[in-house]
Design a protein around this motif. Sequence first.
Motif, PDB file in Angstrom:
ATOM      1  N   GLN A  43      -8.246 -44.932  21.778  1.00 30.88           N
ATOM      2  CA  GLN A  43      -7.875 -44.469  20.445  1.00 30.88           C
ATOM      3  C   GLN A  43      -6.420 -44.015  20.440  1.00 30.88           C
ATOM      4  N   SER A  77     -15.943 -42.175  16.840  1.00 27.31           N
ATOM      5  CA  SER A  77     -15.765 -42.652  18.211  1.00 27.31           C
ATOM      6  C   SER A  77     -17.083 -43.159  18.783  1.00 27.31           C
ATOM      7  N   ARG A 136     -14.541 -37.027  13.846  1.00 28.51           N
ATOM      8  CA  ARG A 136     -13.859 -37.754  14.927  1.00 28.51           C
ATOM      9  C   ARG A 136     -14.878 -38.230  15.972  1.00 28.51           C
ATOM     10  N   PRO A 175     -12.701 -48.124  14.876  1.00 29.62           N
ATOM     11  CA  PRO A 175     -11.262 -47.880  15.088  1.00 29.62           C
ATOM     12  C   PRO A 175     -10.703 -47.131  13.889  1.00 29.62           C
TER      13      PRO A 175
END
Length: 215
Positions: free
Chosen positions: A168, A100, A96, A105
């Motif tokens: 997000q 990021s 994750r 995306p």
Amino acid sequence: MSKPLSTHLLASLLMTLACTSAQAQGVYRIVGPDGKVTFSDRPPADAQAPAAARSGGANAAASNGAALPYELKQIASRFPVTIYTGSDCAPCSSVRTMLSARGIPFTERTVATNEDIAALERLSGSSSLPFGTIGGQQLTGYSDVEWSQYIDAAGYPKQSQLPSSYRQPPATPLVAVKPVAPTAATPPKATAPTRPVPAAPTDGPTQSNPAGIRF
């Protein structure tokens, strides 16, 4: 730790990604009229899932109102990124964070219940986390080198191009439970009207019986 991909393998990877760019779908738990539970990658006809729960990549950005740069939007449309994560999972946090930081995306599905685990096994063939898809390519576990190579092969930029307004979308459960329609309230039962009980005769004379005669 995965080894770096050779030039030939990387070219084959790019071709595989281009040929298998089927978007990862959510799994829906559907309870039929007979009570039978089935799972499907298509939402039930009477349930409208939010766009972010049905797709990744460019649609994830559209759900939070931020427009992606044209090039990034094209890549995200062809090779949407979806990750499947669990709580207390350090590798899940690593993938994750990497996505990021790179400005990729992505859509995140959480695996928490037994139904989520069963659905994950049907998708990936195992219950290992993290699990991810880049277009049609599946990745089990996390290796920074391996994930970076697949993302590079898909054409994502090495530096973030996300607008400052991008946020997000929140993670959603892997198995979306179909809401149960509320049942109609049972009306209260009607009660029969009570009949008045005649008063018992009283002793002694009355206005209609001055002599107080009882029969």
